[in-house]
Design a protein around this motif. Structure first.
Motif, PDB file in Angstrom:
ATOM      1  N   ASN A 275       1.795   1.106   7.635  1.00 23.45           N
ATOM      2  CA  ASN A 275       1.604   0.991   6.188  1.00 23.45           C
ATOM      3  C   ASN A 275       2.577   1.919   5.459  1.00 23.45           C
ATOM      4  O   ASN A 275       2.211   2.596   4.485  1.00 23.45           O
ATOM      5  CB  ASN A 275       0.162   1.351   5.825  1.00 23.45           C
ATOM      6  CG  ASN A 275      -0.859   0.424   6.448  1.00 23.45           C
ATOM      7  OD1 ASN A 275      -1.183  -0.625   5.902  1.00 23.45           O
ATOM      8  ND2 ASN A 275      -1.372   0.802   7.619  1.00 23.45           N
ATOM      9  N   ASP A 277       4.900   1.555   3.421  1.00 23.97           N
ATOM     10  CA  ASP A 277       5.132   1.337   1.998  1.00 23.97           C
ATOM     11  C   ASP A 277       4.057   1.986   1.128  1.00 23.97           C
ATOM     12  O   ASP A 277       4.222   2.099  -0.096  1.00 23.97           O
ATOM     13  CB  ASP A 277       5.186  -0.166   1.704  1.00 23.97           C
ATOM     14  CG  ASP A 277       3.905  -0.887   2.109  1.00 23.97           C
ATOM     15  OD1 ASP A 277       3.305  -0.499   3.137  1.00 23.97           O
ATOM     16  OD2 ASP A 277       3.505  -1.824   1.400  1.00 23.97           O
ATOM     17  N   GLN A 278       2.957   2.445   1.746  1.00 22.14           N
ATOM     18  CA  GLN A 278       1.861   3.056   0.996  1.00 22.14           C
ATOM     19  C   GLN A 278       1.890   4.589   1.048  1.00 22.14           C
ATOM     20  O   GLN A 278       1.087   5.240   0.366  1.00 22.14           O
ATOM     21  CB  GLN A 278       0.517   2.574   1.563  1.00 22.14           C
ATOM     22  CG  GLN A 278       0.283   1.086   1.452  1.00 22.14           C
ATOM     23  CD  GLN A 278       0.117   0.645   0.008  1.00 22.14           C
ATOM     24  OE1 GLN A 278      -0.600   1.276  -0.759  1.00 22.14           O
ATOM     25  NE2 GLN A 278       0.802  -0.425  -0.362  1.00 22.14           N
ATOM     26  N   TRP A 281       2.594   6.311  -2.328  1.00 24.04           N
ATOM     27  CA  TRP A 281       1.430   6.126  -3.199  1.00 24.04           C
ATOM     28  C   TRP A 281       0.285   7.038  -2.778  1.00 24.04           C
ATOM     29  O   TRP A 281      -0.395   7.622  -3.628  1.00 24.04           O
ATOM     30  CB  TRP A 281       0.984   4.664  -3.138  1.00 24.04           C
ATOM     31  CG  TRP A 281      -0.335   4.415  -3.812  1.00 24.04           C
ATOM     32  CD1 TRP A 281      -0.560   4.233  -5.143  1.00 24.04           C
ATOM     33  CD2 TRP A 281      -1.623   4.358  -3.179  1.00 24.04           C
ATOM     34  NE1 TRP A 281      -1.907   4.053  -5.387  1.00 24.04           N
ATOM     35  CE2 TRP A 281      -2.582   4.118  -4.190  1.00 24.04           C
ATOM     36  CE3 TRP A 281      -2.050   4.463  -1.849  1.00 24.04           C
ATOM     37  CZ2 TRP A 281      -3.934   3.992  -3.926  1.00 24.04           C
ATOM     38  CZ3 TRP A 281      -3.397   4.350  -1.594  1.00 24.04           C
ATOM     39  CH2 TRP A 281      -4.323   4.107  -2.612  1.00 24.04           C
ATOM     40  N   ILE A 362      -4.578   5.426   2.907  1.00 22.46           N
ATOM     41  CA  ILE A 362      -3.574   4.359   3.007  1.00 22.46           C
ATOM     42  C   ILE A 362      -4.201   3.005   3.304  1.00 22.46           C
ATOM     43  O   ILE A 362      -3.766   1.972   2.785  1.00 22.46           O
ATOM     44  CB  ILE A 362      -2.524   4.721   4.080  1.00 22.46           C
ATOM     45  CG1 ILE A 362      -1.569   5.793   3.532  1.00 22.46           C
ATOM     46  CG2 ILE A 362      -1.727   3.492   4.514  1.00 22.46           C
ATOM     47  CD1 ILE A 362      -0.558   6.293   4.543  1.00 22.46           C
ATOM     48  N   GLY A 364      -6.922   1.868   2.340  1.00 28.13           N
ATOM     49  CA  GLY A 364      -7.662   1.330   1.205  1.00 28.13           C
ATOM     50  C   GLY A 364      -9.142   1.145   1.435  1.00 28.13           C
ATOM     51  O   GLY A 364      -9.741   0.208   0.905  1.00 28.13           O
TER      52      GLY A 364
END
Length: 512
Positions: A275, A277-278, A281, A362, A364
């Motif tokens: 993950n 790309d997270q 964030w 990450i 969620g």
């Protein structure tokens, strides 16, 4: 010693066979007795500051860590490179007094702190305090490095070295010897109190709780079966290791700790990379939540409390337990083990706990309840509050969302964490026991047999108040220990100054 082993195992087996018949009645009686007679002690240790939800014992440890960080000039930042060199053995002289290497001492101490708190506790902290709790957890872990540095330096300096090559050290020794050296009263009383709390904590939080949780996770994977079976197996393995003393424990932990660390952190890294790309964030959520309380009831203060609380309960900096393990190191310079020990909160809290936190964020698994502001865990479309036993469920759900069948990996991790923690706390309890009752093989075997009996009791029972009391005893150790550290920290500063001078003059050289 070989004659003792079969007899001890036979005794363990007899107790285990008798346990199921009377388990429920005994549980109820013990629960009632402990709840009525020790509830005041548990409430005292874990009570909050008036008008807040912040446990005073956490504040006690965080304030101490801050004092030591400032007093020693941010030692955890300035000496980390030298700490790593010491662990690698660059300055190790095999002829120095002691029983284990710097690495073995670190592994043994880590095995006592890296455990279920890193898996379940972090999930609870984030569930209640939001992603921002991670920031404060890391900060508290970094400051706790200075507490470990202080107590472990004193542990080596005031240890007892015996003719057979064994050593005994820890707070009970530096409280007596250090206070006497500085002509301070009360050292003996503090040492006795510490030893009593250490024995109680070793039998409960460092033993029964670990066996109980290991059985619970095994039953979750294999199906329900009597806890005494797990208890007997664990007791036999633990006895086989601890009967050989610290060197035997160190040989096991130096292999188990790196393996379980790589297993758990490696799995976490795989999920984080899956993950990738997270990641940006997730860190944004951590920093924003740290100062704004992002979606958390209690806001910024709620995130801070949960982060500090988890770090304090996870790395045990200031509790004094690690000083017992580090005291057995082979060295003639006490300050060197202080340097090695400061890596412990970094690995436990900054690395392992943060890995757990990142995976949860990450993947969620958390959503914010608009009505309460509290974070929740979503599982099969249902929303449940995070807390209590749901901590493990949250971590399991987070890992399983990316890797099917993570419960099996989690079961292995829990078993290894529980096993290694029991080994370390058996040694802590033993040293407190021999401080109170004297050294000697017979006295040591008596404690080891008692410890293994409690492994069976813990796995077969659900003694909630007993575990609560033993956990309170562990943090009561911190009250006694930190008082001593405040009075003895000038001695550590003197050791640091002398060691620095020797390094600069070239008196201390590398051996490899």
């Amino acid at each position: 010693m070989n004659k003792v082993f079969p007899g001890a195992l036979a005794a363990l087996a007899l107790v285990a066979l008798a346990a199921p018949a009377a388990a429920q009645g005994i549980d109820e009686q013990v629960n009632a007795i402990f709840a009525s007679s020790t509830g005041w002690f548990v409430s005292l240790i874990f009570s909050n500051f008036p008008g807040t939800s912040f446990p005073w014992i956490v504040g006690w440890l965080v304030i101490a860590a801050t004092v030591f960080t400032l007093y020693f000039g941010f030692v955890q930042l300035r000496w980390v490179g030298h700490s790593i060199a010491l662990v690698k053995g660059d300055y190790s002289d095999p002829n120095d007094a002691g029983e284990v290497s710097h690495f073995q001492a670190l592994a043994t101490a880590l095995s006592g702190t890296v455990g279920l708190g890193n898996i379940a506790g972090v999930a609870v902290a984030i569930g209640i305090g939001g992603p921002g709790a991670t920031f404060w957890m890391i900060l508290a872990g970094l400051m706790g490095m200075a507490s470990k540095f202080t107590e472990c330096t004193l542990g080596v300096k005031y240890r007892n070295e015996f003719e057979n090559g064994t050593v005994s050290g820890g707070p009970m020794y530096y409280l007596t010897k250090g206070f006497k050296e500085r002509n301070l009263p009360g050292g003996g009383i503090l040492a006795v109190l510490f030893s009593i709390f250490c024995i109680l904590g070793a039998l409960g939080g460092g033993n029964m709780f670990q066996a109980n949780q290991a059985h619970a996770q095994l039953a979750n994977v294999l199906g329900d079966y009597p806890g005494w079976i797990t208890g007997v197996i664990f007791a036999a393995i633990v006895f086989a290791v601890i009967v050989g003393g610290l060197k035997s424990i160190a040989r096991v932990t130096e292999k188990v700790v790196p393996f379980m660390g790589v297993l758990y952190v490696g799995t976490a890294l795989i999920i984080i990379l899956m993950n990738a790309d997270q990641i940006g964030w997730a860190f944004g959520q951590i920093f924003e939540g740290a100062f704004t309380g992002l979606g958390v009831a209690g806001g910024f203060v709620g995130a801070l409390i949960q982060g500090f609380k988890r770090a304090a309960f996870s790395n045990e900096a200031g509790v004094g337990s690690a000083a017992i393990a580090h005291s057995a190191v082979k060295t003639k310079e006490p300050i060197t083990e202080g340097f090695v020990s400061l890596l412990e909160p970094f690995i436990d809290t900054v690395v392992v706990c943060t890995m757990t936190a990142l995976v949860i964020i990450i993947t969620g698994q958390l959503v914010s309840d608009p009505e309460t502001g509290l974070y929740m865990v979503t599982e099969s479309g249902a929303i449940e509050t995070v807390g209590g036993t749901s901590g493990v469920a949250l971590t399991s759900a987070a890992f399983s969302s990316s890797i099917d069948g993570f419960k099996y990996v989690l079961a292995i991790a829990v078993i290894l964490f529980a096993f290694s923690t029991m080994l370390s706390w058996s040694y802590y309890g033993l040293k407190a026991w021999t401080f109170l009752f004297g050294e000697g093989q017979t006295k040591e075997v008596i404690f080891k047999v008692i410890f293994c009996l409690f492994v069976i009791i813990g796995a077969a029972s659900n003694l909630g108040p007993v575990i609560d009391f033993s956990d309170a005893a562990i943090f009561a150790m911190a009250v006694v220990n930190v008082i001593g550290l405040y009075f003895l920290m000038p001695i550590v500063k003197r050791e640091l100054k002398n060691y620095t001078a020797k390094l600069r003059s070239g008196e201390i050289k590398k051996f490899s």
